[in-house]
Design a protein around this motif. Structure first.
Motif, PDB file in Angstrom:
ATOM      1  N   GLN A  19       0.662  -1.535   0.036  1.00  0.00           N
ATOM      2  CA  GLN A  19       0.691  -0.185  -0.268  1.00  0.00           C
ATOM      3  C   GLN A  19       0.550   1.256  -0.021  1.00  0.00           C
ATOM      4  O   GLN A  19       0.328   2.607   0.418  1.00  0.00           O
ATOM      5  CB  GLN A  19      -1.180   0.056   1.543  1.00  0.00           C
ATOM      6  N   TYR A  20       1.904   1.323   0.371  1.00  0.00           N
ATOM      7  CA  TYR A  20       3.216   2.117   0.465  1.00  0.00           C
ATOM      8  C   TYR A  20       3.053   3.452  -1.357  1.00  0.00           C
ATOM      9  O   TYR A  20       2.820   4.382  -0.730  1.00  0.00           O
ATOM     10  CB  TYR A  20       4.358   1.906   0.441  1.00  0.00           C
ATOM     11  N   SER A  21       3.002   3.184  -2.260  1.00  0.00           N
ATOM     12  CA  SER A  21       2.627   3.617  -3.233  1.00  0.00           C
ATOM     13  C   SER A  21       1.110   4.753  -3.124  1.00  0.00           C
ATOM     14  O   SER A  21       1.529   5.658  -3.176  1.00  0.00           O
ATOM     15  CB  SER A  21       2.507   2.811  -4.656  1.00  0.00           C
ATOM     16  N   PHE A  22       0.417   4.029  -3.011  1.00  0.00           N
ATOM     17  CA  PHE A  22      -1.343   5.187  -2.287  1.00  0.00           C
ATOM     18  C   PHE A  22      -1.376   5.512  -0.971  1.00  0.00           C
ATOM     19  O   PHE A  22      -2.923   6.026  -0.854  1.00  0.00           O
ATOM     20  CB  PHE A  22      -2.420   4.709  -3.022  1.00  0.00           C
ATOM     21  N   LYS A  61      11.408   1.406  -2.878  1.00  0.00           N
ATOM     22  CA  LYS A  61      10.692   2.599  -1.961  1.00  0.00           C
ATOM     23  C   LYS A  61      10.275   1.873  -0.910  1.00  0.00           C
ATOM     24  O   LYS A  61      10.933   3.365  -0.311  1.00  0.00           O
ATOM     25  CB  LYS A  61       9.714   2.928  -3.397  1.00  0.00           C
ATOM     26  N   VAL A  62       9.773   1.445  -0.616  1.00  0.00           N
ATOM     27  CA  VAL A  62       9.361   1.487   0.860  1.00  0.00           C
ATOM     28  C   VAL A  62       9.772   0.852   1.488  1.00  0.00           C
ATOM     29  O   VAL A  62      10.479   1.595   3.219  1.00  0.00           O
ATOM     30  CB  VAL A  62       7.787   1.065   1.296  1.00  0.00           C
ATOM     31  N   VAL A  63      11.255  -0.036   1.892  1.00  0.00           N
ATOM     32  CA  VAL A  63      12.045   0.380   2.623  1.00  0.00           C
ATOM     33  C   VAL A  63      13.058   0.837   2.915  1.00  0.00           C
ATOM     34  O   VAL A  63      13.571   1.303   3.873  1.00  0.00           O
ATOM     35  CB  VAL A  63      13.252  -0.909   2.222  1.00  0.00           C
ATOM     36  N   PHE A  77       4.039  -6.699   5.908  1.00  0.00           N
ATOM     37  CA  PHE A  77       2.458  -7.661   5.112  1.00  0.00           C
ATOM     38  C   PHE A  77       2.682  -7.063   4.318  1.00  0.00           C
ATOM     39  O   PHE A  77       2.623  -5.877   3.962  1.00  0.00           O
ATOM     40  CB  PHE A  77       1.382  -6.642   5.402  1.00  0.00           C
ATOM     41  N   ALA A  78       3.418  -8.449   3.235  1.00  0.00           N
ATOM     42  CA  ALA A  78       3.033  -8.297   1.286  1.00  0.00           C
ATOM     43  C   ALA A  78       2.022  -8.679   1.068  1.00  0.00           C
ATOM     44  O   ALA A  78       0.690  -8.176   1.334  1.00  0.00           O
ATOM     45  CB  ALA A  78       4.379  -9.522   1.539  1.00  0.00           C
ATOM     46  N   THR A  79       2.270  -9.724   0.055  1.00  0.00           N
ATOM     47  CA  THR A  79       1.231 -10.243  -0.607  1.00  0.00           C
ATOM     48  C   THR A  79       0.631 -11.446  -0.435  1.00  0.00           C
ATOM     49  O   THR A  79       1.507 -11.583  -0.028  1.00  0.00           O
ATOM     50  CB  THR A  79       1.323  -9.559  -2.425  1.00  0.00           C
TER      51      THR A  79
END
Length: 109
Positions: A19-22, A61-63, A77-79
Motif C-alpha cells: 500500500q506504500y505507493s498510494f 522504495k518502501v524499505v 505485510f506483503a501480498t
C-alpha cells in the motif's frame, strides 16, 4: 560534537508494504464496500505486484523510505504472491533492515 546524540532506531510493527505507493489517498472513501478504499485501491494494487519487476520497484522504495525516516526494524505485510514476498525480503536484506515479512493468506480478492 557535543550537540550530537545517539538514539535507537524505530520499530514499526505494522507495515502494509503493497500500500506504500498510494498511502494517504482517498481518505474520504469508506474502507469496505464496492466503492471502498480496499476494492478501489488495495486489491487492484496488490494484484499488480504479482509482476516481480513492479514488486521490486515498490518494495525498494518502501524499505529505503522507512530507513531514511529512522525505522531500522519492521514487520511487513506483503501480498498473496510468494515471489513478491521474497522480493520484499531481499530488499530488506539488501539495505540491512531487520524485518519480519508475512505473505498474506486470503481466499478472496
Amino acid at each position: 560534537p557535543a550537540s550530537d546524540f545517539i538514539t535507537p532506531g524505530f520499530i514499526d510493527c505494522h507495515v502494509h508494504a503493497p500500500q506504500y505507493s498510494f498511502a494517504g489517498t482517498a481518505t474520504d472513501r469508506p474502507l469496505m464496500g464496492d466503492d471502498g478504499w480496499l476494492a478501489s485501491y488495495t486489491f487492484p494494487s496488490e494484484r499488480q505486484l504479482s509482476d516481480p519487476r513492479l514488486a521490486a520497484k515498490v518494495y525498494e522504495k518502501v524499505v529505503k523510505r522507512l530507513l531514511r525516516e529512522g525505522t531500522t526494524t519492521a514487520c511487513y505485510f506483503a501480498t498473496i504472491h510468494l515471489e513478491a514476498s521474497l522480493i520484499l525480503a531481499d530488499m530488506t536484506e539488501k539495505y540491512n533492515q531487520r524485518a519480519l515479512i508475512g505473505k498474506v493468506c486470503m481466499d478472496q480478492n
